[in-house]
Design an enzyme around this catalytic site. Structure first.
Site, mmCIF file in Angstrom:
data_model
loop_
_atom_site.group_PDB
_atom_site.id
_atom_site.type_symbol
_atom_site.label_atom_id
_atom_site.label_comp_id
_atom_site.label_asym_id
_atom_site.label_seq_id
_atom_site.Cartn_x
_atom_site.Cartn_y
_atom_site.Cartn_z
ATOM 1 N N TYR A 1 0.825 -1.201 0.000
ATOM 2 C CA TYR A 1 0.000 0.000 0.000
ATOM 3 C C TYR A 1 0.858 1.249 0.000
ATOM 4 C CZ TYR A 1 0.893 1.031 4.965
ATOM 5 O OH TYR A 1 1.496 1.364 6.159
ATOM 6 N N ARG B 1 8.174 4.053 -4.870
ATOM 7 C CA ARG B 1 8.238 3.072 -3.775
ATOM 8 C C ARG B 1 7.210 1.965 -3.964
ATOM 9 N NH1 ARG B 1 7.615 5.113 2.312
ATOM 10 N NH2 ARG B 1 5.470 5.417 1.589
ATOM 11 N N ARG C 1 -7.957 -20.711 -1.156
ATOM 12 C CA ARG C 1 -6.844 -20.381 -0.264
ATOM 13 C C ARG C 1 -5.695 -21.354 -0.471
ATOM 14 N NH1 ARG C 1 -4.928 -21.727 4.832
ATOM 15 N NH2 ARG C 1 -4.111 -19.985 6.080
ATOM 16 N N LYS D 1 6.561 -2.017 1.869
ATOM 17 C CA LYS D 1 5.382 -1.424 2.516
ATOM 18 C C LYS D 1 4.180 -2.344 2.331
ATOM 19 C CE LYS D 1 3.232 3.125 3.179
ATOM 20 N NZ LYS D 1 3.731 3.334 4.561
ATOM 21 N N GLU E 1 12.152 2.345 14.193
ATOM 22 C CA GLU E 1 11.264 3.412 13.732
ATOM 23 C C GLU E 1 10.024 3.446 14.602
ATOM 24 O OE1 GLU E 1 10.240 2.522 9.682
ATOM 25 O OE2 GLU E 1 9.939 0.399 10.119
#
Length: 285
Positions: A32, A51, A100, A149, A181
């Protein structure tokens, strides 16, 4: 009711549906980006697009669009939802192959792409920028590829709740005695004219706001050290702050109950916030 974007269509938010077999839902198999909007324009869009591609490449995931199309979609959502200040959330998952399975589906499985807006009037004038935020430290228990991310955000969410339970604003994560972070932001300390922040590697997200702020700091003749630092070092610093797409530059005035510097926002963080907002608005799209 918001208009959202799902797989090529603009829809009312209550009509946007994603399969229960989507791997983003079942496996957190998705990435995301969050792009801020100020004055109806997108901040650092190019950086977020680059990114996003990096995250998709790292996961061997197909990009369902291109930068120009994504820009058009972002702008259309801003217009349709009347966003002046706010954010646009973009998520791409590996799609819904039909059942799945831990193994990746075939490469021709269409990915799922979702975008939606969040209205945040006056987000550049956050009162916290004047008072500063308080943080606690928590162990960093995330997976090793924090530079990608992904939508795997359970532990950062837990960290936010730990901070809330402690009566503070956020948490800084610590691994091998040094800060990695924040739960959704990059962390910094200031000693004299030197800004210290962890180096870019697999341990932290390569923040788009981080890159811009460090560039502006260098242009302002501030010294920058990209290296790990400890909580004790942070508590003894002159200032501390965080950066993210949604908070820009935000001062940190207390860490684990210990006041940082004078216990109030310092001049370096304040100046960097001012510069970042001013310069980013100039080149917003």
């Amino acid at each position: 009711m918001r208009t959202v974007y799902l797989n090529g269509d603009y829809l009312p938010e209550d009509q946007a549906k994603v399969s229960i077999f989507d791997r983003g839902f079942l496996m957190a198999d998705g990435v995301y980006e969050v792009t801020s909007v100020l004055g109806g324009k997108l901040i650092d869009f190019d950086g977020h697009a680059v990114r996003l591609q990096r995250s998709l490449d790292a996961l061997d995931m197909t990009h369902p669009s291109d930068k120009d199309t994504l820009l058009e979609v972002h702008r259309e959502l801003v217009a349709r939802n009347g966003i002046t200040d706010g954010m646009i959330y973009l998520q791409i998952t590996r799609g819904a192959p039909g059942d799945r399975d831990f193994a990746y589906p075939p490469k021709d499985t269409p990915p799922t792409i979702v975008l939606f807006t969040q209205d945040k009037p006056g987000m550049a004038d956050s009162p916290m920028a004047k008072t500063g935020m308080k943080v606690i430290s928590i162990p960093d228990m995330r997976w090793g590829r924090r530079d990608i991310k992904t939508v795997q955000l359970l532990y950062p969410s837990m960290g936010k709740m730990m901070a809330k339970a402690a009566g503070v604003d956020d948490a800084w994560m610590v691994e091998e005695d040094t800060v990695t972070e924040g739960t959704s932001n990059n962390a910094y300390i200031v000693k004299g004219n030197t800004i210290v922040t962890r180096q870019r590697d697999h341990d932290i997200l390569h923040g788009i706001t981080r890159a811009a702020v460090l560039r502006f700091a260098a242009e302002a003749q501030m010294k920058i050290e990209e290296r790990p630092f400890t909580i004790a070092e942070a508590q003894e610093a002159d200032e501390a702050f965080i950066t993210s797409a949604s908070t820009f530059v935000m001062p940190v005035v207390e860490i684990d109950g210990v006041a940082v510097g004078a216990g109030k926002p310092g001049p370096v963080a304040a100046r960097l916030r001012e510069i970042y907002l001013e310069e980013s608005r100039k080149v917003a799209v």
